[in-house]
Design a protein around this motif. Sequence first.
Motif, PDB file in Angstrom:
ATOM      1  N   ASN A 296       0.811  -1.215   0.000  1.00  0.00           N
ATOM      2  CA  ASN A 296       0.000   0.000   0.000  1.00  0.00           C
ATOM      3  C   ASN A 296       0.845   1.267   0.000  1.00  0.00           C
ATOM      4  N   THR A 297       1.941   1.246   0.742  1.00  0.00           N
ATOM      5  CA  THR A 297       2.820   2.418   0.748  1.00  0.00           C
ATOM      6  C   THR A 297       3.410   2.659  -0.630  1.00  0.00           C
ATOM      7  N   TYR A 298       3.750   1.573  -1.314  1.00  0.00           N
ATOM      8  CA  TYR A 298       4.303   1.697  -2.673  1.00  0.00           C
ATOM      9  C   TYR A 298       3.273   2.299  -3.624  1.00  0.00           C
ATOM     10  N   LEU A 299       2.052   1.751  -3.640  1.00  0.00           N
ATOM     11  CA  LEU A 299       1.044   2.201  -4.599  1.00  0.00           C
ATOM     12  C   LEU A 299       0.472   3.572  -4.258  1.00  0.00           C
ATOM     13  N   GLU A 300       0.523   3.938  -2.982  1.00  0.00           N
ATOM     14  CA  GLU A 300      -0.046   5.228  -2.575  1.00  0.00           C
ATOM     15  C   GLU A 300       0.586   6.394  -3.320  1.00  0.00           C
ATOM     16  N   GLN A 301       1.879   6.289  -3.602  1.00  0.00           N
ATOM     17  CA  GLN A 301       2.569   7.407  -4.250  1.00  0.00           C
ATOM     18  C   GLN A 301       2.178   7.578  -5.716  1.00  0.00           C
ATOM     19  N   TYR A 302       1.547   6.549  -6.310  1.00  0.00           N
ATOM     20  CA  TYR A 302       1.165   6.621  -7.721  1.00  0.00           C
ATOM     21  C   TYR A 302      -0.346   6.637  -7.926  1.00  0.00           C
ATOM     22  N   ALA A 303      -1.132   6.503  -6.863  1.00  0.00           N
ATOM     23  CA  ALA A 303      -2.577   6.306  -7.006  1.00  0.00           C
ATOM     24  C   ALA A 303      -3.238   7.410  -7.826  1.00  0.00           C
ATOM     25  N   GLU A 304      -2.862   8.654  -7.554  1.00  0.00           N
ATOM     26  CA  GLU A 304      -3.530   9.761  -8.240  1.00  0.00           C
ATOM     27  C   GLU A 304      -3.153   9.841  -9.718  1.00  0.00           C
ATOM     28  N   LEU A 305      -2.119   9.105 -10.121  1.00  0.00           N
ATOM     29  CA  LEU A 305      -1.695   9.114 -11.519  1.00  0.00           C
ATOM     30  C   LEU A 305      -2.242   7.923 -12.307  1.00  0.00           C
ATOM     31  N   MET A 306      -2.870   6.982 -11.629  1.00  0.00           N
ATOM     32  CA  MET A 306      -3.334   5.757 -12.275  1.00  0.00           C
ATOM     33  C   MET A 306      -4.750   5.922 -12.800  1.00  0.00           C
ATOM     34  N   THR A 307      -5.012   5.292 -13.949  1.00  0.00           N
ATOM     35  CA  THR A 307      -6.361   5.278 -14.497  1.00  0.00           C
ATOM     36  C   THR A 307      -7.200   4.249 -13.735  1.00  0.00           C
ATOM     37  N   PRO A 308      -8.544   4.325 -13.826  1.00  0.00           N
ATOM     38  CA  PRO A 308      -9.380   3.306 -13.180  1.00  0.00           C
ATOM     39  C   PRO A 308      -9.025   1.882 -13.604  1.00  0.00           C
ATOM     40  N   ARG A 309      -8.711   1.697 -14.870  1.00  0.00           N
ATOM     41  CA  ARG A 309      -8.360   0.358 -15.345  1.00  0.00           C
ATOM     42  C   ARG A 309      -7.041  -0.106 -14.746  1.00  0.00           C
ATOM     43  N   GLN A 310      -6.078   0.786 -14.613  1.00  0.00           N
ATOM     44  CA  GLN A 310      -4.797   0.425 -14.008  1.00  0.00           C
ATOM     45  C   GLN A 310      -4.973   0.057 -12.544  1.00  0.00           C
ATOM     46  N   LYS A 311      -5.853   0.753 -11.845  1.00  0.00           N
ATOM     47  CA  LYS A 311      -6.123   0.419 -10.439  1.00  0.00           C
ATOM     48  C   LYS A 311      -6.740  -0.970 -10.333  1.00  0.00           C
ATOM     49  N   GLN A 312      -7.678  -1.265 -11.224  1.00  0.00           N
ATOM     50  CA  GLN A 312      -8.299  -2.591 -11.226  1.00  0.00           C
ATOM     51  C   GLN A 312      -7.256  -3.669 -11.491  1.00  0.00           C
ATOM     52  N   THR A 313      -6.355  -3.406 -12.424  1.00  0.00           N
ATOM     53  CA  THR A 313      -5.296  -4.366 -12.729  1.00  0.00           C
ATOM     54  C   THR A 313      -4.414  -4.604 -11.515  1.00  0.00           C
ATOM     55  N   ALA A 314      -4.082  -3.539 -10.787  1.00  0.00           N
ATOM     56  CA  ALA A 314      -3.249  -3.685  -9.589  1.00  0.00           C
ATOM     57  C   ALA A 314      -3.923  -4.578  -8.562  1.00  0.00           C
ATOM     58  N   VAL A 315      -5.221  -4.396  -8.349  1.00  0.00           N
ATOM     59  CA  VAL A 315      -5.956  -5.225  -7.389  1.00  0.00           C
ATOM     60  C   VAL A 315      -5.978  -6.682  -7.852  1.00  0.00           C
ATOM     61  N   GLU A 316      -6.254  -6.893  -9.131  1.00  0.00           N
ATOM     62  CA  GLU A 316      -6.333  -8.258  -9.662  1.00  0.00           C
ATOM     63  C   GLU A 316      -4.995  -8.984  -9.535  1.00  0.00           C
ATOM     64  N   LEU A 317      -3.910  -8.324  -9.912  1.00  0.00           N
ATOM     65  CA  LEU A 317      -2.598  -8.974  -9.847  1.00  0.00           C
ATOM     66  C   LEU A 317      -2.200  -9.257  -8.398  1.00  0.00           C
ATOM     67  N   ALA A 318      -2.453  -8.290  -7.520  1.00  0.00           N
ATOM     68  CA  ALA A 318      -2.115  -8.503  -6.110  1.00  0.00           C
ATOM     69  C   ALA A 318      -2.881  -9.693  -5.546  1.00  0.00           C
ATOM     70  N   TYR A 319      -4.171  -9.764  -5.828  1.00  0.00           N
ATOM     71  CA  TYR A 319      -4.980 -10.862  -5.295  1.00  0.00           C
ATOM     72  C   TYR A 319      -4.511 -12.214  -5.840  1.00  0.00           C
ATOM     73  N   ARG A 320      -4.232 -12.276  -7.121  1.00  0.00           N
ATOM     74  CA  ARG A 320      -3.845 -13.552  -7.724  1.00  0.00           C
ATOM     75  C   ARG A 320      -2.493 -14.039  -7.211  1.00  0.00           C
ATOM     76  N   VAL A 321      -1.589 -13.124  -6.947  1.00  0.00           N
ATOM     77  CA  VAL A 321      -0.308 -13.527  -6.352  1.00  0.00           C
ATOM     78  C   VAL A 321      -0.533 -14.012  -4.923  1.00  0.00           C
ATOM     79  N   MET A 322      -1.298 -13.263  -4.145  1.00  0.00           N
ATOM     80  CA  MET A 322      -1.554 -13.651  -2.758  1.00  0.00           C
ATOM     81  C   MET A 322      -2.279 -14.990  -2.658  1.00  0.00           C
TER      82      MET A 322
END
Length: 208
Positions: free
Chosen positions: A138-164
């Motif tokens: 979360n600390t890593y992604l927080e610094q880029y959140a405002e620059l990410m598109t909605p689709r990029q945010k969804q991709t981040a959630v999907e990849l994180a969940y699938r790895v976990m």
Amino acid sequence: MFVLGHAKVERPEGTRLIYCRTCRTGRNATVWRVRLWMTAFGARVLPMWILERFLVCGRCGEKYGMDILNLNPGKSAPPFDQQMLRTMVYAALADGLVDDAERRAIGKLYDEQFEMALLEDQLELEISAAKRESTSLNTYLEQYAELMTPRQKQTAVELAYRVMSAGGPPKPGHQRQLHNLCPTLQMPPDEFDLILVELKRRPIGIGR
């Protein structure tokens, strides 16, 4: 007969430097002002109040509200594939280590998402760099959140969940980081919950 009416008039009033999310760099943008005018017989006769101001990127034409000026034009994010690779590594490290199932998942997901093979040495370098930084997903992604598109945010959630979930249900450390992604990425809670529901319905098929 005297006919009165109103008209909205858009007019440029200068340029400002913004960080364009589409161009992913600093760009000059035109400031447009929308003013309401009183009209008589179709002609503008009296300027009234300003209804809106917005900006348009001079390169790609993307439209922004004035709040985009709160972003630092010099601020930038790493290439999206690199950003998502580090996201997956931090997702794996949420429980303190990157196991073999998570390594295989990261390699497969990177290939699927970006159609590029991930070399073993490259992954190990990313893991070592993430450990040295001693930060979290979360600390890593927080610094880029405002620059990410909605689709990029969804991709981040999907990849994180699938790895976990690569080796089984997410562990407590994984779950805490996963659910904090909603406020970190500034996502609507109902949208975030729907993504997780859909992910849980899919068979993971990695690292089992």
